[in-house]
Design a protein around this motif. Structure first.
Motif, short mmCIF file in Angstrom:
data_model
loop_
_atom_site.label_atom_id
_atom_site.label_comp_id
_atom_site.label_asym_id
_atom_site.label_seq_id
_atom_site.Cartn_x
_atom_site.Cartn_y
_atom_site.Cartn_z
N GLY A 136 43.16 98.39 -22.01
CA GLY A 136 42.92 98.05 -20.61
C GLY A 136 42.41 99.25 -19.84
O GLY A 136 41.47 99.15 -19.04
N SER A 137 43.00 100.40 -20.08
CA SER A 137 42.56 101.63 -19.43
C SER A 137 41.13 101.99 -19.83
O SER A 137 40.33 102.44 -19.01
N ALA A 138 40.80 101.77 -21.10
CA ALA A 138 39.43 102.03 -21.56
C ALA A 138 38.43 101.14 -20.84
O ALA A 138 37.32 101.58 -20.51
N GLY A 139 38.82 99.90 -20.57
CA GLY A 139 37.93 99.01 -19.82
C GLY A 139 37.63 99.55 -18.43
O GLY A 139 36.49 99.50 -17.97
N VAL A 140 38.64 100.06 -17.77
CA VAL A 140 38.44 100.67 -16.44
C VAL A 140 37.53 101.89 -16.57
O VAL A 140 36.61 102.08 -15.76
N PHE A 141 37.75 102.71 -17.59
CA PHE A 141 36.93 103.89 -17.81
C PHE A 141 35.46 103.52 -17.97
O PHE A 141 34.58 104.15 -17.39
N PHE A 142 35.19 102.47 -18.76
CA PHE A 142 33.80 102.05 -18.95
C PHE A 142 33.17 101.58 -17.63
O PHE A 142 31.99 101.84 -17.38
N THR A 143 33.94 100.90 -16.79
CA THR A 143 33.36 100.46 -15.52
C THR A 143 33.08 101.66 -14.61
O THR A 143 32.11 101.65 -13.86
N THR B 261 42.35 80.68 -3.26
CA THR B 261 42.06 81.86 -2.45
C THR B 261 43.36 82.56 -2.03
O THR B 261 43.44 83.79 -2.07
N CYS B 262 44.36 81.79 -1.67
CA CYS B 262 45.66 82.38 -1.31
C CYS B 262 46.26 83.14 -2.48
O CYS B 262 46.79 84.25 -2.31
N TYR B 263 46.20 82.57 -3.69
CA TYR B 263 46.72 83.25 -4.87
C TYR B 263 45.94 84.53 -5.15
O TYR B 263 46.52 85.55 -5.53
N SER B 264 44.63 84.48 -4.95
CA SER B 264 43.81 85.68 -5.16
C SER B 264 44.18 86.78 -4.18
O SER B 264 44.31 87.95 -4.56
N MET B 265 44.37 86.41 -2.92
CA MET B 265 44.77 87.40 -1.91
C MET B 265 46.14 87.99 -2.24
O MET B 265 46.38 89.19 -2.05
N LYS B 266 47.03 87.14 -2.75
CA LYS B 266 48.35 87.61 -3.16
C LYS B 266 48.23 88.62 -4.30
O LYS B 266 48.92 89.65 -4.32
N GLY B 267 47.33 88.37 -5.24
CA GLY B 267 47.10 89.30 -6.34
C GLY B 267 46.50 90.61 -5.88
O GLY B 267 46.90 91.69 -6.34
N ILE B 268 45.54 90.55 -4.95
CA ILE B 268 44.94 91.77 -4.41
C ILE B 268 45.99 92.60 -3.69
O ILE B 268 46.07 93.82 -3.85
N ARG B 269 46.82 91.93 -2.91
CA ARG B 269 47.89 92.63 -2.20
C ARG B 269 48.86 93.28 -3.18
O ARG B 269 49.26 94.43 -3.01
N ALA B 270 49.24 92.55 -4.23
CA ALA B 270 50.15 93.10 -5.23
C ALA B 270 49.54 94.32 -5.91
O ALA B 270 50.24 95.32 -6.13
N MET C 70 37.73 94.97 -10.17
CA MET C 70 38.04 93.85 -11.04
C MET C 70 38.67 94.34 -12.35
O MET C 70 39.69 93.80 -12.80
N ALA C 71 38.10 95.37 -12.94
CA ALA C 71 38.65 95.91 -14.19
C ALA C 71 40.05 96.46 -13.97
O ALA C 71 40.93 96.28 -14.83
N GLU C 72 40.28 97.10 -12.84
CA GLU C 72 41.61 97.65 -12.56
C GLU C 72 42.65 96.53 -12.39
O GLU C 72 43.79 96.67 -12.82
N VAL C 73 42.25 95.43 -11.77
CA VAL C 73 43.16 94.29 -11.63
C VAL C 73 43.50 93.72 -13.01
O VAL C 73 44.67 93.43 -13.30
N PHE C 74 42.51 93.57 -13.88
CA PHE C 74 42.78 93.08 -15.23
C PHE C 74 43.68 94.06 -15.99
O PHE C 74 44.60 93.64 -16.69
N ASN C 75 43.40 95.35 -15.85
CA ASN C 75 44.23 96.36 -16.52
C ASN C 75 45.67 96.28 -16.02
O ASN C 75 46.62 96.34 -16.81
N SER C 76 45.84 96.12 -14.73
CA SER C 76 47.19 96.01 -14.16
C SER C 76 47.90 94.75 -14.66
O SER C 76 49.10 94.77 -14.91
N ALA C 77 47.15 93.66 -14.81
CA ALA C 77 47.73 92.43 -15.33
C ALA C 77 48.19 92.62 -16.76
O ALA C 77 49.29 92.18 -17.14
#
Length: 125
Positions: free
Chosen positions: A99-106, A16-25, A69-76
């Motif tokens: 990755g951008s196309a994935g965000v577009f579809f969502t 959970t801490c790592y997830s929060m760190k990722g959301i913050r980033a 979620m898609a935007e986080v994956f795209n950013s990764a």
């Protein structure tokens, strides 16, 4: 070979801490993620007013979270590609475009779900 990995509730805590760190980033470093968070902060409360059933509410909220979620994956993907090298390469560009196309579809999914729910609810009136 000893297993040094944390298990049980401590593992959940650290994950959970790592997830929060990722959301913050994502929020700090990705303007698109910030815009989508702001949109979700409007749409999620609005979904409680728009939805007439629990299923509708779940779909409206889940579609907003799916975009994040898609935007986080795209950013990764973008971060890994940039880490690999800053020179222009066809495959690097393709990875970022995919990755951008994935965000577009969502985003299309959000429009379809919200449009469908609004259509159903207005047809009832």
């Amino acid at each position: 070979m000893p297993n040094d990995k944390v298990t049980g509730p401590a593992r959940f805590y650290y994950a959970t801490c790592y997830s929060m760190k990722g959301i913050r980033a994502a929020f700090v470093h990705e303007p698109a993620f910030r815009y989508e968070v702001y949109a979700a902060l409007v749409l999620i409360p609005l979904s409680f007013w728009v939805a007439q059933t629990g299923v509708q509410l779940g779909l409206l909220i889940a579609s907003c979270l799916l975009v994040l979620m898609a935007e986080v994956f795209n950013s990764a993907i973008e971060a890994v590609v940039d880490r690999a090298g800053l020179e222009m390469h066809e495959l690097a560009g393709r990875a970022k475009d995919l990755g951008s196309a994935g965000v577009f579809f969502t985003l299309l999914i959000v429009m379809l779900i919200w449009g469908g729910v609004l259509w159903d609810n207005l047809a009832v009136v």
